[in-house]
Scaffold this motif. Sequence first.
Motif, PDB file in Angstrom:
ATOM      1  N   LEU A   7       0.837  -1.200   0.000  1.00 37.26           N
ATOM      2  CA  LEU A   7       0.000   0.000   0.000  1.00 37.26           C
ATOM      3  C   LEU A   7       0.872   1.251   0.000  1.00 37.26           C
ATOM      4  N   ALA A   8       1.891   1.259   0.873  1.00 33.81           N
ATOM      5  CA  ALA A   8       2.763   2.434   0.962  1.00 33.81           C
ATOM      6  C   ALA A   8       3.464   2.679  -0.373  1.00 33.81           C
ATOM      7  N   ASP A   9       3.904   1.601  -1.031  1.00 24.74           N
ATOM      8  CA  ASP A   9       4.578   1.748  -2.326  1.00 24.74           C
ATOM      9  C   ASP A   9       3.620   2.292  -3.385  1.00 24.74           C
ATOM     10  N   ALA A  10       2.398   1.755  -3.396  1.00 27.63           N
ATOM     11  CA  ALA A  10       1.415   2.217  -4.385  1.00 27.63           C
ATOM     12  C   ALA A  10       1.100   3.697  -4.162  1.00 27.63           C
ATOM     13  N   ALA A  11       1.052   4.103  -2.905  1.00 29.27           N
ATOM     14  CA  ALA A  11       0.814   5.520  -2.599  1.00 29.27           C
ATOM     15  C   ALA A  11       2.013   6.358  -3.049  1.00 29.27           C
ATOM     16  N   ALA A  12       3.214   5.859  -2.779  1.00 33.94           N
ATOM     17  CA  ALA A  12       4.433   6.619  -3.110  1.00 33.94           C
ATOM     18  C   ALA A  12       4.533   6.883  -4.614  1.00 33.94           C
ATOM     19  N   VAL A  13       4.077   5.926  -5.409  1.00 32.52           N
ATOM     20  CA  VAL A  13       4.095   6.109  -6.863  1.00 32.52           C
ATOM     21  C   VAL A  13       3.296   7.350  -7.257  1.00 32.52           C
ATOM     22  N   GLU A  14       2.258   7.641  -6.499  1.00 31.50           N
ATOM     23  CA  GLU A  14       1.425   8.822  -6.772  1.00 31.50           C
ATOM     24  C   GLU A  14       1.889  10.038  -5.979  1.00 31.50           C
TER      25      GLU A  14
END
Lengths: 460, 460
Positions: B119-126
């Motif tokens: 989740l944190a990685d997917a958020a970081a991409v944005e």
Amino acid sequence: MKLSAGVFDTLAEIVGANGVRRAPGELAAYSRDATPLFRAMPDAVVFPRTTGEVAEVLKLATAHRIPVVPRGAGSNLCAGTVPLAGGIVLALTRMTRILEVSGAELLARVQPGVTTARLADAAAVEGLLYAPDPGSRVTSTVGGNVATCAGGLRGLKYGVTRNYVLGLEAVLPTGEVIRTGGRLWKDVAGYDLTRLLTGSEGTLAVLTELTVALLPQPAEVGTGVAYFASLADACRAVAAIISAGIVPATLEFLDQKCISAVDDYAKLDLRRDAGALLLFGDDGPIEVVAGNLVRLRKICADAGALEVTLAENIARSDALLAARRCSLPALSRLGSLTILEDVTVPRPRLAEMVERIDEIALRFGLLIATFGHAGDGNLHPTCVLDPEDTDAVERAHKAFAEIFSTALRFDGTITGEHGVGAAKLPYLAERLGADQIRLLRRIKTAFDPAGILNPGKVGS
Amino acid sequence: MKLSAGVFDTLAEIVGANGVRRAPGELAAYSRDATPLFRAMPDAVVFPRTTGEVAEVLKLATAHRIPVVPRGAGSNLCAGTVPLAGGIVLALTRMTRILEVSGAELLARVQPGVTTARLADAAAVEGLLYAPDPGSRVTSTVGGNVATCAGGLRGLKYGVTRNYVLGLEAVLPTGEVIRTGGRLWKDVAGYDLTRLLTGSEGTLAVLTELTVALLPQPAEVGTGVAYFASLADACRAVAAIISAGIVPATLEFLDQKCISAVDDYAKLDLRRDAGALLLFGDDGPIEVVAGNLVRLRKICADAGALEVTLAENIARSDALLAARRCSLPALSRLGSLTILEDVTVPRPRLAEMVERIDEIALRFGLLIATFGHAGDGNLHPTCVLDPEDTDAVERAHKAFAEIFSTALRFDGTITGEHGVGAAKLPYLAERLGADQIRLLRRIKTAFDPAGILNPGKVGS
């Protein structure tokens, strides 16, 4: 209901004769709160001074099945403290001690009757910030704020009251005193009753002591104002601000009708030809606030603002914030009945929601002005009318029912920060569904088997 | 309990034959979680893929009075997911879809089996931050994080998981699907079931979809390390930091025993002659982080630090944070049984609490090393021993019982972020009192009349 002479005697024994009121003239003031059109007479108003007195009153009430409505300042806008079933109004306005303000622990411990502004002032003396700042902060009490999970003008950046409640002392309707949470930021021992009681609107327990988190006072506060041709333009600016990675402390808007009303009321030289006013502000380290205000100004200008001005000093900054805060009294002057509502929609639906509100107002032949918290999508459509015009009052109810349904279709909610009370209870099932309503009732019964606490409100 | 052939058939009909496991070898992996010494065999492990399947399993379980233990990664440290009464382990590890990440609304919507790091990685991409960061983030699931109200290394500045849960889809033990909260920061329609379910440890409902708040990614992250002669000195620095109006993102400490263990394990050239290591860090705008790190360095030096160093680059900064995160595996190498605990005390009592822990360890002849979150008073005293030494195991239990009592006497709690589970349940009444325990049980019954969800845990 009628209270017996014996009950009155016992109440006087518990809180002292001076702590019980039963004269009709005195009761009348407690028959209503800040919500128009809702009124019901209590049989007694009781003013406890200690947790022990609260417990004794509640035990008595449970034993005799007497309704009890806990009440702070009565500034709520959802008829949350109107004693629909009569009985006792339990006024906590004599429990007004600030028990502790700790800079070392970044917390304060207060009795429920302390006003929000007094707590904030006591914190400020120690260089600390009590972040929640509901519009009613000068009169509203911390107990009432917690009971309604009050919001305010800083919700997007700082969150709402629930984020600041660390611990509670509460009295169950059956008289047991419990302590939930405490002085800690991290504590997962047991179900989160601290948060369950926060926002439970006096239907589950009576809050008798509150421990709340404080923050270091920000070094700088800055504010600016942008005018737009339309609210849609203003909302485009809000979207661009969030996209730019800025979460400002303040992002408030007034529609054209509010701008005029506020300017008539407060004489702030607002620009009346604008379709919308966006008030933006931030707080924090001086260099951050200065930088963010410049970025906010540019984003507003790029989004097509007619004009953007940064407040040149604290006085002007305070005046602009006061302008936003005075929307309700300003609008109230336009008619003798003011119905202020509180829907919230996801931020991207804001402009569309206000358009729908305007369309609904037009269709029902009503004056509805809208202001609110653009940052968190929390809108206060406000209908001003003549209470003698029963047809208009009827139309206003129908218009608001449509506004609530529209908000729900937009993934929004029927109340963002004011609460359910008696005013929103008819719409709660549409928001939560029948299964969840039944679950709320079972939870209510787990706390209040006799159903004495604030009957006719959430959980009933 | 023994499940009938008919129940197994129905389970296979609901989730498919591939979604039900009953071979002893496969069950064994679900007989325990990350908590030592607790183990109990389930009768079946069931892997649903949809909310509908979860609802069908729960209806079946309630009808047949079959215990159900919802489980994510099983990384919890309080025996919260050990199936004490047998029955079904409901593994949510096949519900792993990230349904939405919205920069415009600053939120994500995920299924419960998504890991925290994903989740944190997917958020970081944005360009967005998912703030909660429990130590177990690489393996732990968002569903598990919410079920336990997981904390982490950024609790003081950012708060814990509860502050980021906006809405939940949850299935009641009786099969009804409810949706609490939603996509909004401000929503007070009904009791705060979102927060009540957060931290309820799988005893009230099964979480099937989670909407969580995100923040803009901070522009800069910086870290530093200070060594002190004693933990008391380090705590004096922490107090001075808070007094200076700084609430840094990271304020972690290791005691002398942890420093040595971590350095042996991770070879970071830590200073082994120090009595305590304080890891401090902040994130935010570049100029703020730079300024705060310099202030933090000075405050540590003024408080008598032996040495203070700011991490010269991100790599070193990450290495230092990794050092803190690897405290548990590093200590685990010192013995074959590691009992990690989780008391919290008010920040000013931190040094005194660690002193008491050391005194208790000495008295019981145990190796107990302590590390934790100095900013929010959350301590992880960790006992390393030989599980074959039954006398030492017995002494460890007695020592921890004393540690819990001491924390409570200091206005602290028995668990700051790990949860109650089976491990802390014996101490819960001492923390909450008998009246509150009875209330928790009534709330449990309001959700779970048959008592099938995670029996033997909080609410039982």
